[in-house]
Design a protein around this motif. Structure first.
Motif, PDB file in Angstrom:
ATOM      1  N   ILE A 107       2.145 -35.165  45.109  1.00  0.00           N
ATOM      2  CA  ILE A 107       1.392 -35.661  46.255  1.00  0.00           C
ATOM      3  C   ILE A 107       2.045 -36.965  46.683  1.00  0.00           C
ATOM      4  O   ILE A 107       2.107 -37.914  45.894  1.00  0.00           O
ATOM      5  N   PRO A 108       2.591 -37.027  47.890  1.00  0.00           N
ATOM      6  CA  PRO A 108       3.241 -38.275  48.320  1.00  0.00           C
ATOM      7  C   PRO A 108       2.270 -39.449  48.254  1.00  0.00           C
ATOM      8  O   PRO A 108       1.109 -39.332  48.662  1.00  0.00           O
ATOM      9  N   LEU A 113       0.771 -48.798  51.554  1.00  0.00           N
ATOM     10  CA  LEU A 113       0.166 -49.563  50.461  1.00  0.00           C
ATOM     11  C   LEU A 113       1.189 -49.794  49.351  1.00  0.00           C
ATOM     12  O   LEU A 113       1.286 -50.902  48.798  1.00  0.00           O
ATOM     13  N   MET A 114       1.969 -48.775  49.044  1.00  0.00           N
ATOM     14  CA  MET A 114       3.002 -48.887  48.012  1.00  0.00           C
ATOM     15  C   MET A 114       4.020 -49.969  48.373  1.00  0.00           C
ATOM     16  O   MET A 114       4.379 -50.813  47.554  1.00  0.00           O
ATOM     17  N   GLY A 115       4.492 -49.952  49.611  1.00  0.00           N
ATOM     18  CA  GLY A 115       5.463 -50.951  50.047  1.00  0.00           C
ATOM     19  C   GLY A 115       4.880 -52.344  50.069  1.00  0.00           C
ATOM     20  O   GLY A 115       5.553 -53.314  49.677  1.00  0.00           O
ATOM     21  N   GLY A 116       3.631 -52.481  50.507  1.00  0.00           N
ATOM     22  CA  GLY A 116       2.992 -53.796  50.555  1.00  0.00           C
ATOM     23  C   GLY A 116       2.838 -54.407  49.178  1.00  0.00           C
ATOM     24  O   GLY A 116       3.117 -55.602  48.973  1.00  0.00           O
ATOM     25  N   VAL A 167       9.649 -42.553  50.996  1.00  0.00           N
ATOM     26  CA  VAL A 167       8.444 -41.713  51.048  1.00  0.00           C
ATOM     27  C   VAL A 167       7.932 -41.616  52.479  1.00  0.00           C
ATOM     28  O   VAL A 167       7.547 -40.547  52.954  1.00  0.00           O
ATOM     29  N   ALA A 168       7.940 -42.757  53.171  1.00  0.00           N
ATOM     30  CA  ALA A 168       7.467 -42.766  54.557  1.00  0.00           C
ATOM     31  C   ALA A 168       8.347 -41.906  55.452  1.00  0.00           C
ATOM     32  O   ALA A 168       7.846 -41.206  56.346  1.00  0.00           O
ATOM     33  N   TRP A 174       9.229 -37.442  45.672  1.00  0.00           N
ATOM     34  CA  TRP A 174      10.317 -37.625  44.710  1.00  0.00           C
ATOM     35  C   TRP A 174      10.873 -39.048  44.629  1.00  0.00           C
ATOM     36  O   TRP A 174      11.249 -39.493  43.531  1.00  0.00           O
ATOM     37  N   PRO A 175      10.936 -39.834  45.734  1.00  0.00           N
ATOM     38  CA  PRO A 175      11.445 -41.208  45.567  1.00  0.00           C
ATOM     39  C   PRO A 175      10.556 -42.041  44.637  1.00  0.00           C
ATOM     40  O   PRO A 175      11.058 -42.829  43.830  1.00  0.00           O
ATOM     41  N   ASP A 176       9.258 -41.863  44.766  1.00  0.00           N
ATOM     42  CA  ASP A 176       8.311 -42.581  43.921  1.00  0.00           C
ATOM     43  C   ASP A 176       8.478 -42.180  42.465  1.00  0.00           C
ATOM     44  O   ASP A 176       8.524 -43.027  41.563  1.00  0.00           O
ATOM     45  N   LEU A 177       8.604 -40.874  42.202  1.00  0.00           N
ATOM     46  CA  LEU A 177       8.732 -40.376  40.839  1.00  0.00           C
ATOM     47  C   LEU A 177      10.056 -40.816  40.211  1.00  0.00           C
ATOM     48  O   LEU A 177      10.116 -41.138  39.021  1.00  0.00           O
TER      49      LEU A 177
END
Length: 212
Positions: A107-108, A113-116, A167-168, A174-177
């Motif tokens: 789930i992306p 929020l992740m970047g902030g 991700v955006a 996958w980039p997050d993982l």
């Protein structure tokens, strides 16, 4: 965590109030933001943020134990470090296991929020590096190592920010993982260093007692 240099210089922390205050500031920055980032990782559904939060908590807790244990015996400090290293290793394995599980239920995360949070984490690490920068130039090897470790952590924060951008753009998880896996592996390496050094110290203590 001797290889990473994120433990306190015990002798100097006991006699230099300015250095000790600087270490306490670093502890509060790391532990405080680590908890915030962990919560943000769950809200954003980001494994990279969770992994990075453990890095913050690990750095802060190692330095905190070093400060609290100034009056403890060498054996007690070594045993505490061993327990802490094992606990941190379990946390790191948990992040990797969670990332693997999420890869099958991808789930992306919430990219914004992740970047902030990644940007906030970067600012915290820069602040920690600045707090210790004056001691880096005063011939204290451990202070320099802590400063360098904060700087290196900032690189992980940049990786989180880049992953959030990917991700955006891709709409994929996958980039997050990927970033979570890399950070967790680095975290496990540090935990390994703690356990290895603690076991070595405990063996030395036992050898010293036997020799007596």
């Amino acid at each position: 965590m001797s290889d990473c240099g994120c433990e306190a210089d015990e002798k100097r922390a006991g006699v230099d109030p300015a250095y000790r205050r600087a270490l306490w500031i670093v502890v509060l920055l790391n532990l405080g933001f680590g908890v915030i980032e962990l919560a943000g990782g769950f809200l954003a559904r980001s494994q990279a943020l969770k992994a990075d939060s453990l890095d913050f908590i690990g750095d802060g807790s190692i330095t905190l134990v070093g400060l609290i244990a100034l009056g403890w015996s060498a054996v007690a400090r070594s045993r505490t470090a061993l327990a802490q290293g094992c606990f941190l290793a379990v946390l790191g394995l948990g992040v990797i296991g969670s990332a693997i599980w999420r890869s099958f239920h991808a789930i992306p995360p919430e990219a914004d929020l992740m970047g902030g949070i990644g940007i906030a984490a970067l600012l915290v690490n820069i602040s920690a590096a600045l707090v210790l920068s004056r001691f880096r130039n005063e011939g204290d090897a451990t202070a320099r190592a802590i400063w360098l470790f904060s700087r290196n952590d900032a690189l992980a924060n940049v990786a989180v920010i880049v992953a959030a951008g990917l991700v955006a753009v891709t709409g994929k998880a996958w980039p997050d993982l990927l970033v979570a896996g890399v950070i967790a592996l680095l975290f496990l390496h540090s935990a390994y260093d703690i356990v290895r050094d603690a076991l070595g110290e405990i063996s030395s203590h036992k050898a010293g007692v036997a020799a007596e």
